[in-house]
Design an enzyme around this catalytic site. Sequence first.
Site, short mmCIF file in Angstrom:
data_model
loop_
_atom_site.label_atom_id
_atom_site.label_comp_id
_atom_site.label_asym_id
_atom_site.label_seq_id
_atom_site.Cartn_x
_atom_site.Cartn_y
_atom_site.Cartn_z
N ALA A 110 -5.86 6.13 -12.16
CA ALA A 110 -5.20 6.35 -10.87
C ALA A 110 -4.49 7.71 -10.82
O ALA A 110 -4.59 8.43 -9.82
CB ALA A 110 -4.19 5.22 -10.62
N LYS A 150 -14.54 -4.81 -19.13
CA LYS A 150 -14.17 -3.62 -19.89
C LYS A 150 -12.73 -3.70 -20.39
O LYS A 150 -12.39 -3.12 -21.42
CB LYS A 150 -14.38 -2.35 -19.06
CG LYS A 150 -13.46 -2.25 -17.86
CD LYS A 150 -12.44 -1.14 -17.99
CE LYS A 150 -11.24 -1.39 -17.10
NZ LYS A 150 -11.36 -1.04 -15.71
N THR A 196 -11.93 3.51 -20.37
CA THR A 196 -10.83 2.62 -20.75
C THR A 196 -10.65 2.55 -22.27
O THR A 196 -9.55 2.39 -22.76
CB THR A 196 -11.09 1.21 -20.18
OG1 THR A 196 -11.47 1.35 -18.82
CG2 THR A 196 -9.86 0.36 -20.26
N ASN A 236 -4.10 -2.09 -21.73
CA ASN A 236 -4.92 -3.03 -22.49
C ASN A 236 -5.12 -2.56 -23.94
O ASN A 236 -4.98 -3.33 -24.88
CB ASN A 236 -6.30 -3.19 -21.83
CG ASN A 236 -6.19 -3.86 -20.48
OD1 ASN A 236 -5.71 -4.98 -20.38
ND2 ASN A 236 -6.60 -3.16 -19.43
#
Lengths: 325, 325
Positions: free
Chosen positions: A134, A185, A242, A250
């Site tokens: 973001a 993911k 990610t 995460n």
Amino acid sequence: MRASVVGAGAWGTALANVLAQNGHEVTVWAHEPDVVQDINDVHENRAFLAGCPLDGRVRATSDAREAVDGAALIVVAAPSPHVRAVIRPITPRAGTVVAVASKGIEHGTLALMTDVVAEEWDAQVVALSGPSFAAEVASRQPTAVVAASADGSPAQRVQDWFSNDVFRVYTNADVVGVELGGALKNVMAVATGIAEGLAYGFNTRAALITRGLAEMARLGAALGASPATFAGLAGMGDLVLTCTGSLSRNRAVGVAIGQGMRLEDALAGKSTVAEGVNTTESASALAARHGVEMPIVEMVRRVLFERYDARRAVAELMTRDLRAE
Amino acid sequence: MRASVVGAGAWGTALANVLAQNGHEVTVWAHEPDVVQDINDVHENRAFLAGCPLDGRVRATSDAREAVDGAALIVVAAPSPHVRAVIRPITPRAGTVVAVASKGIEHGTLALMTDVVAEEWDAQVVALSGPSFAAEVASRQPTAVVAASADGSPAQRVQDWFSNDVFRVYTNADVVGVELGGALKNVMAVATGIAEGLAYGFNTRAALITRGLAEMARLGAALGASPATFAGLAGMGDLVLTCTGSLSRNRAVGVAIGQGMRLEDALAGKSTVAEGVNTTESASALAARHGVEMPIVEMVRRVLFERYDARRAVAELMTRDLRAE
């Protein structure tokens, strides 16, 4: 065009800003009164997207019905466990285009987020996903994402509304594949975090990411998704971002677990959500329902929720029977 | 088993060490006398794999015929532009298993390295590739790679000889796909380096990697490779490693170019090889021969060899016509 964004986390805020920069009128619905005030008064979401000035066309409200009133596009960006509860009280105009940016699998029902929205609303539902931090979108770093709908037309409208010279939207007809990529993911990010926490290197990370994508695609195939989608932006693109980009929530939880912390301690005192933790049990249940083998998801589930030894779990993954790829 | 490794760069040395740790007798052929002396006397290759103690079973020689004498397995690990010249004077026993670890496309002929070996030698040729930094293999970090031969038997022998609890070898029948993955990923590493040098972020990198894999798979399909191979360890696995792991030689050259350095200055004074620079022109020629569109390879070629403006080139890549994935 009038648009509404339901959920003012980092991603919802960044998407609202893209729409505003493209000349649309955007109203963000935020749960937290101070976020509403921040966006309206100082044009920044200091709680969830600090340091990114927002376009003046982004407005916020804590009244959900007011937020969606007259909107031709609604973006759903609430954390996945809250999506159903958040959207249920709202009734958009029939046939409104809804871009679903929330990523996850609902507990219990094991529904994908587009299914949750389609069950609650009479709408043209589009999955919006892909490799997109973001903060980088907010600072106009070139970014490419995917808009997916079975019938191409709503995805094309989402493509038109969102695209500009630095934010590229590709269309895709494989809604299930695009959504699963985004949801799963996050589990793989926890897995690579665990390996990082155990001080494994880049070779191990690359192997985990690759085998992780293979098991994501296997579950996808069982649910009717296309393998090609997992090789695309919403599959490997988002997975690579990610698992290798800035330390995401995460991955950070995975690192803490790999270093020996308990899950409740790793999650304590954080305002942001670790979607991967939420998604692990749903993904495992979905795999079981469809008889699909997902050894990395199982490894993460056992380490997170059954306190299985992380080092042993990763070693077992890496020493499964030798075979063809 | 007696094995020989032709080429004592980082990767050849690490592979020799894996074989030795598995109990095999390994002789490394090295071009440089000081490398030979180093390996034999101090059990370390300080020029190309410094800091990694080698198993005592690894021996070195500068006599290529002596190196391969009696070997049941020959590993070819010379830099790709030198493979043909290095192996031509050597005549191994007919039917010897040859694991080709060199990665590239020969200039002029546009032959893959397994083809070069098959043209020069009467041998059972296997492509060995996958996400594997040599230093991490040497320090026994869990690593997974692929051994490929059209007939499964030589690949399985390579799998048996190399595999242990931390070095996992999967077999694959798609030699062309496995080799192309290893060769082309170096071009993509230059591309992501260029974007890094221009200060683009993780979103852009993830998009480049994903679209890069798509064009690698397109060329592969034209050459008869399977799309699934590009989703595997030798495809996306190695691509992810090279584009996101420690700064490789290829990425470093890209970063320097992205920051405005000329190619000759970026390459000056380096002892290690930037295979991606060697491979860019061959890959571009191979794509042209088969009528395959490879926009990222073309971008890299123009920036490296035609001094095309890097920022403009990346911007053009990111603003191609919007379309379906």
